[in-house]
Every structure is written in structure tokens, then in C-alpha cells.
Design a protein around this motif. Structure first.
Motif, mmCIF file in Angstrom:
data_model
loop_
_atom_site.group_PDB
_atom_site.id
_atom_site.type_symbol
_atom_site.label_atom_id
_atom_site.label_comp_id
_atom_site.label_asym_id
_atom_site.label_seq_id
_atom_site.Cartn_x
_atom_site.Cartn_y
_atom_site.Cartn_z
ATOM 1 N N MET A 1 4.728 -20.361 -45.598
ATOM 2 C CA MET A 1 3.531 -20.546 -44.773
ATOM 3 C C MET A 1 2.931 -21.934 -45.002
ATOM 4 O O MET A 1 1.747 -22.121 -45.114
ATOM 5 N N SER A 2 3.780 -22.929 -45.107
ATOM 6 C CA SER A 2 3.307 -24.283 -45.379
ATOM 7 C C SER A 2 2.979 -24.994 -44.082
ATOM 8 O O SER A 2 3.378 -24.582 -42.996
ATOM 9 N N ALA A 3 2.248 -26.129 -44.239
ATOM 10 C CA ALA A 3 1.905 -26.937 -43.068
ATOM 11 C C ALA A 3 3.163 -27.469 -42.411
ATOM 12 O O ALA A 3 3.222 -27.614 -41.185
ATOM 13 N N SER A 4 4.196 -27.767 -43.234
ATOM 14 C CA SER A 4 5.432 -28.304 -42.655
ATOM 15 C C SER A 4 6.139 -27.262 -41.798
ATOM 16 O O SER A 4 6.730 -27.582 -40.764
ATOM 17 N N SER A 5 6.082 -25.967 -42.193
ATOM 18 C CA SER A 5 6.713 -24.935 -41.374
ATOM 19 C C SER A 5 5.950 -24.753 -40.069
ATOM 20 O O SER A 5 6.554 -24.487 -39.026
ATOM 21 N N ALA A 6 4.625 -24.895 -40.115
ATOM 22 C CA ALA A 6 3.833 -24.821 -38.886
ATOM 23 C C ALA A 6 4.210 -25.948 -37.940
ATOM 24 O O ALA A 6 4.385 -25.749 -36.728
ATOM 25 N N LEU A 7 4.359 -27.157 -38.483
ATOM 26 C CA LEU A 7 4.729 -28.303 -37.657
ATOM 27 C C LEU A 7 6.133 -28.125 -37.081
ATOM 28 O O LEU A 7 6.382 -28.474 -35.921
ATOM 29 N N SER A 8 7.030 -27.569 -37.882
ATOM 30 C CA SER A 8 8.396 -27.322 -37.399
ATOM 31 C C SER A 8 8.393 -26.355 -36.225
ATOM 32 O O SER A 8 9.096 -26.564 -35.227
ATOM 33 N N LEU A 9 7.576 -25.288 -36.304
ATOM 34 C CA LEU A 9 7.464 -24.339 -35.189
ATOM 35 C C LEU A 9 6.885 -25.020 -33.958
ATOM 36 O O LEU A 9 7.342 -24.786 -32.824
ATOM 37 N N LEU A 10 5.872 -25.861 -34.168
ATOM 38 C CA LEU A 10 5.246 -26.579 -33.049
ATOM 39 C C LEU A 10 6.289 -27.429 -32.322
ATOM 40 O O LEU A 10 6.323 -27.469 -31.082
ATOM 41 N N GLN A 11 7.139 -28.101 -33.099
ATOM 42 C CA GLN A 11 8.105 -29.020 -32.510
ATOM 43 C C GLN A 11 9.282 -28.298 -31.876
ATOM 44 O O GLN A 11 9.671 -28.608 -30.744
ATOM 45 N N THR A 12 9.851 -27.330 -32.593
ATOM 46 C CA THR A 12 11.081 -26.715 -32.094
ATOM 47 C C THR A 12 10.831 -25.701 -30.989
ATOM 48 O O THR A 12 11.606 -25.608 -30.031
ATOM 49 N N ILE A 13 9.737 -24.927 -31.107
ATOM 50 C CA ILE A 13 9.483 -23.888 -30.105
ATOM 51 C C ILE A 13 8.643 -24.401 -28.946
ATOM 52 O O ILE A 13 8.975 -24.200 -27.772
ATOM 53 N N PHE A 14 7.549 -25.104 -29.271
ATOM 54 C CA PHE A 14 6.623 -25.522 -28.215
ATOM 55 C C PHE A 14 6.908 -26.931 -27.681
ATOM 56 O O PHE A 14 6.424 -27.291 -26.612
ATOM 57 N N GLY A 15 7.658 -27.720 -28.443
ATOM 58 C CA GLY A 15 8.076 -29.025 -27.938
ATOM 59 C C GLY A 15 7.040 -30.120 -28.083
ATOM 60 O O GLY A 15 7.132 -31.132 -27.383
ATOM 61 N N TYR A 16 6.083 -29.959 -28.983
ATOM 62 C CA TYR A 16 5.061 -30.988 -29.194
ATOM 63 C C TYR A 16 5.269 -31.661 -30.549
ATOM 64 O O TYR A 16 5.574 -30.995 -31.548
#
Length: 601
Positions: A1-16
Motif C-alpha cells: 500500500m505504498s505511494a509508489s504502488s498507487a502511482l503505478s496503478l494510476l499510470q498503468t490502469i488510468f493512463g495518467y
């Protein structure tokens, strides 16, 4: 549940590429189990604040949403991204609803959208007892406010979530809440210990403009034809009758317009809303019954041809323009009758005095925005407790209004109201000021009062402006029974010559037209002429893909993503992956189709 995993989800799933504003803080706080109250403007990315924590936490998030259309839109959008989501609402038959419940119990869902009424049923609460939620997201949380513009009594029952499931994090979200509404949300949803995240309410891509009403429908048509021909937009009216008449007028003048109000057949209303969401270039003419939870990002303008009852409501409604961040317009036509009608509605209503006082304060804030000579954006942001510099993009910044010493004119107007008995409307008072011996004036012997004909130095439009501003500033009020004008105690010093008054001047119509023409393309997509054909090709490809799936076009890609493609002109799938809004799932599903559209001969 790290900030890096949140950013990874933002980039890979949502494309931002990156989070905006305070999104990252909110995501981390909720993902780690904290409660939150999030105030963020429409288009600010509220959904990500619970969708990403839902993907980070074990189990399924339950999202409380007030409207069927919003649930369906959000779920279909998540499906496009490859996220397992579902909704439970009245559109599902018993078998379909039972299947969704089983998927929830089997752990196959990451987000489940429900209406507050359904969440509070014994059947749904039994589901939660069997399989606790990963988190609760309460969208449109301002619906809990009894004096708000979108009150939903079912929302008050949501305090039960805290009582029954104290270990499950809750995130309440709204795009608009003044200080009083914010306190009410905290109290009614038991969020006293929740972290509060208040983002800037500024929507810099929206150009605010308020014009003096002079045949509002014709003014509206001119505005659409001049600045938003072919664009999707929303037009708000105060009454159902006005909605129908305005939609018919626009259609008769070549604008594809649809009506929407609570008095319509429910099936027709739903059909019109679906057309608005799925087709491009539709103008929806509606009462405020329409719009809460509308997720359409490419609404290029919101127009009001009647004055809203509160600045909070106005902000919420205009915020439905430009959710994709591209330039958009908020246009309002406002006149003397608007002020009189809304004041009369408050005074003649059956609400308790305490509620009337709240409504008066809200209306006065709206009137302050309409009459200000300062930056419109400054006034809006100040209402929400935020300071800002001049925006340089509203009508007052682009075309600064003049003011004039209206002390003598105001005294004449107030004297005329007094001399005619403080029981007549503005039209009659103006007739007396201009010395018009109408049948009504003669019937009441008002051609014999001392104020008869003392205002011939100013045209009728000037007197309407003076009376409107005196009403807005509280020197005049409307009497409850018949709506006639009356003096207030505030008027005494002005009448006695103890106070001076400056008012907003009438617009210079010639100058105003020149300015409007000069700024004509400011709210457009700003597509270079050589790229126009390619832009239309990208839009056509999006339309084809959307029609194949019977989904709104913006769920394939938003205008902002298409514009990014147009500007970057990616040549490979690897290049396409760097376009904002193109996540892994969409790249796989649509990447080649749009590359072909970009490079077709």
C-alpha cells in the motif's frame, strides 16, 4: 500500500503520469484505513480518490451514489479500464441483482455502486455482515445537507456505516460545500475524526460571463451560434414551462436541444439523458433536476437564462462544463424580474424563518456575484474561503465594467416607490418615473404624485438596472403577498442624503460586441486549420468504437486525450502509451485503431 504502488496503478490502469493536487495524499490516507472528507471541484479527479484505494485494499469497495446514470457511467468506464465493477439499482431484474450480489460475496468485484436507499435495506446490510467492504465511498456528500440544493433524506441514514463498521474506512466526497454545509456533512455522517482535504475550488478553464437580460432566448441562441456551434452544453431554466419553450426555440433555430425536467414522462426523460451522454453536440435544456453526478467530460458550456438561487448551486451547475480541463464557458443572463421573483419565492414560502434567513443569505451571495464589478472568479472563490488574484479570463477582467455616481437616481427611484404606496412592481414604478400616464397610473392617481416624470433623463433600461441593483443591495425588498417593491431600513440614510451610492453602469453594447467577437474562439478546442480534418477523423473513429459497444464516446477517450494525440501524433504503440489517458487496457483495445486514424492517407 505504498505511494509508489498507487502511482503505478494510476499510470498503468488510468493512463495518467502523475496525481493532481492532493489526490496522492488522499489516496494514501484512505488506502491505509483513514476516514476522509474530500472537497474537490468538479473535474478535479474525485473518483480516483476512492477508485485507487479500492484497488489497493483487499476486498470490494462500496460506493454510495445518488443517480442511476452516474453509477452506470462509472461502472462502464471502469470496465473500459479492465477493472471489475458492478452496480445494484432498480434497472436490474431480480436475477441480475442476485448475480451481482453473488459476485460480491465471491470476491470477484473491486467496486460496487449502490444507491443510499438500497444500501440501508436489510438485504444489503446482510451482505456487508457476511463480507465486509474494503471501504465506503459516499459520493455527492452534500446531499446530506437539509438546506442544500440537492438534499436526499436517505443520505442522513448513512451514519449507520460508522456505527456498524467502525473499522472500515469512509471517504465522503463533494464538489461544492460552503462552511455551513461542510459542518453538516461532518455532523450527520459522523466524520468528526476524519481528515479533511479541501482542494482549490478554482476552475481556470471556465470563463464566467454574466449579461443583462434582454430577451434571454435570443441572447442564448446568439451565444451558442457565436461561440459553441456544434458543442455539447447544458442550459438551466427555473421552471418546467421555460425548459420546454427554450428547447423548442433552440430546435426551431437549428440547435439539437432536448428538454429535461421532473414533470416529464420518466422514460422520455431517461431517453433524453442517454442521448445527451452518448451523442455529441447535444444541448440539454433543464431544470436543476438534471446534472448531479453527470460525468460527461466534454460539456463545453453551461448557460443559465434564469438566476440561480445560490452561489453554491451556480458553482455546482457551471462546474459541469469542461470536466476534461479544456476551455469552456459559464454564461448567465440576469435581470430585474429574476431578483424580484426569487426574493418573492423566499418570502411567500412556507419554510421556517431560520431557513428563510439561510435562503436570503445564499441569494444575496449570488446577487453579489451578478452585480460585482470585480473579478467574477475572485468572488466565487471568496465564497468558499479561498483568496485569488484577478483571473484575467472572466467578463469583468476582459471587459472591465464602468461605475457611476447613482446617488441622485437611487433617491428618485426610492422616493417613487414610497410615493406610490410601496405595493407596486418595478414596471409601474418605472412608468411613473418616466411620466407615462398609463391607465393603471391614472387609476391610482400616480400621475399626480411629486415623482411623476422626474426620471425622464434616463431610459427605461437604465431604471430597470437601478431598481435591480437597489434590490440586490438590500435598499428595496419585495412584499410577500403581491411582490410589490418596499423600502428597507437600509434605504433611509440614502434617502436623507447621508450616503452616496455608485452602481454598475449599463454595458456599452457596441464595445461589448467588439470584445465578444474578438474573443470568439477563446473557448474553442483551438484546433489548427491544417489539423481540422485529422481531428474529425479521430472523433469519427471514437464514435464508431463507442457505437459498437453502445457506450458514450468519452468512455473510449476524452476530448483532452484526443487533443493530446492530435498534438503529439504518436507513430507507434510505445509512443501512444505516453499519451495522457491511454492506460494499458485501452492501449491494447484501441491503440492500433487510433494509430491508423492518425496516419491514414
Amino acid at each position: 500500500m505504498s505511494a509508489s504502488s498507487a502511482l503505478s496503478l494510476l499510470q498503468t490502469i488510468f493512463g495518467y503520469d502523475r496525481f493532481r493536487g492532493r489526490q496522492a495524499e488522499i489516496v494514501e490516507h484512505v488506502a491505509q484505513g483513514g476516514d476522509a472528507l474530500v472537497l474537490m471541484p468538479t473535474g478535479g479527479g474525485k473518483s480516483l480518490c476512492y477508485q485507487i484505494p479500492a484497488l489497493m485494499r483487499p476486498g470490494c469497495a462500496v460506493v454510495v451514489s445518488p443517480l442511476i446514470a452516474l453509477m452506470q457511467d462509472q461502472v462502464e468506464g471502469l470496465h473500459q479500464l479492465g477493472v471489475e465493477a458492478a452496480f445494484l439499482n432498480s434497472t436490474l431484474d431480480n436475477n441480475a441483482a442476485r448475480e451481482v450480489e453473488q459476485r460480491y460475496l465471491r470476491g470477484e468485484l473491486k467496486l460496487l455502486y449502490v444507491a443510499p436507499e438500497r444500501l440501508l435495506t436489510p438485504r444489503f446490510l446482510a451482505l456487508l455482515e457476511h463480507t465486509p467492504a474494503a471501504l465506503f465511498a459516499i459520493d455527492e456528500a452534500h446531499c446530506v445537507s437539509q438546506w442544500g440544493h440537492d438534499f436526499r433524506p436517505e443520505y442522513i441514514g448513512l451514519s449507520l456505516l460508522h456505527e456498524r463498521y467502525p473499522a472500515v474506512p469512509r471517504i465522503a466526497l463533494t464538489a461544492t460545500a460552503d462552511a455551513a454545509t461542510r459542518r453538516e456533512i461532518v455532523q450527520r455522517l459522523a466524520l468528526e475524526d476524519a481528515a479533511q482535504f479541501v482542494s482549490s475550488f478554482d476552475r481556470p478553464n471556465i470563463r464566467y460571463r454574466i449579461v443583462e437580460k434582454d430577451n434571454a432566448r435570443k441572447q442564448l441562441l446568439a451565444f451558442i451560434e457565436r461561440e459553441h456551434d456544434g458543442d455539447a452544453g447544458i442550459v438551466y431554466c427555473l421552471s418546467r414551462k421555460r425548459v420546454e419553450e427554450t428547447a423548442q426555440f433552440l430546435c426551431a433555430n437549428g440547435i439539437t436541444a432536448l428538454p429535461y425536467h421532473a414533470g416529464m414522462n420518466a422514460e422520455l426523460r431517461a431517453r433524453n439523458q442517454t442521448r445527451f451522454l452518448r451523442e455529441e453536440g447535444i444541448v440539454m435544456v433543464a431544470t436543476i433536476a438534471f446534472g448531479m453526478g453527470i460525468d460527461k467530460p466534454d460539456v463545453r458550456f453551461v448557460a443559465h437564462i434564469d438566476l440561480p438561487k445560490s452561489l453554491e448551486g451556480y458553482y455546482q451547475e457551471t462546474g459541469r462544463a469542461g470536466r476534461d480541463g479544456l476551455p469552456s464557458s459559464a454564461w448567465l443572463a440576469y435581470g430585474l424580474n429574476d431578483v424580484m421573483q426569487l426574493k418573492e419565492m423566499i418570502e411567500s414560502g412556507q419554510a421556517p424563518e431560520a431557513q428563510k434567513q439561510v435562503e436570503r443569505q445564499k441569494l444575496n451571495a449570488m446577487l453579489g456575484l451578478a452585480e460585482t464589478v470585480a473579478c467574477r472568479r475572485q468572488v466565487i472563490l471568496a465564497y468558499f474561503g479561498e483568496q485569488s488574484a484577478d483571473c484575467g479570463n472572466c467578463d469583468n477582467c476582459l471587459n472591465p465594467p464602468t461605475t457611476w455616481d447613482a446617488t441622485e437616481a437611487a433617491r428618485k427611484a426610492l422616493s417613487c416607490v414610497f410615493r406610490t404606496g410601496q405595493r407596486f412592481g418595478a414596471g409601474h414604478v418605472i412608468d411613473v418615473l418616466l411620466g407615462k400616464a398609463t391607465d393603471k397610473v391614472k387609476q391610482h392617481f400616480h400621475d399626480r404624485v411629486t415623482t411623476f416624470g422626474i426620471g425622464t433623463d434616463m431610459p427605461e433600461a437604465g431604471w430597470r438596472s437601478v431598481l435591480r441593483q437597489l434590490l440586490a443591495a438590500g435598499y428595496l425588498q419585495t412584499e410577500p403577498e403581491f411582490g410589490g417593491l418596499q423600502l428597507t431600513d437600509t434605504a433611509r440614510p440614502l434617502l436623507r442624503g447621508e450616503q452616496a451610492l455608485r452602481l454598475r453602469g449599463l454595458p456599452d453594447k457596441k464595445r461589448d460586441k467588439t470584445e465578444r467577437d474578438k474573443k470568439r474562439s477563446a473557448a474553442s478546442q483551438d484546433i489548427a486549420p491544417q489539423d481540422e480534418a485529422l481531428w474529425q477523423r479521430l472523433r469519427q473513429k471514437r464514435r464508431e468504437l463507442a457505437d459498437e459497444q453502445s457506450v458514450p464516446a468519452y468512455l473510449i477517450f476524452t476530448d483532452a486525450t484526443l487533443k493530446a494525440m492530435l498534438d503529439a501524433k504518436p507513430g507507434t504503440l510505445a509512443d501512444m502509451a505516453h499519451i495522457s489517458g491511454v492506460g494499458a487496457q485501452k492501449l491494447e483495445r484501441y491503440g492500433l485503431a487510433f494509430l491508423e486514424a492518425l496516419h491514414a492517407e
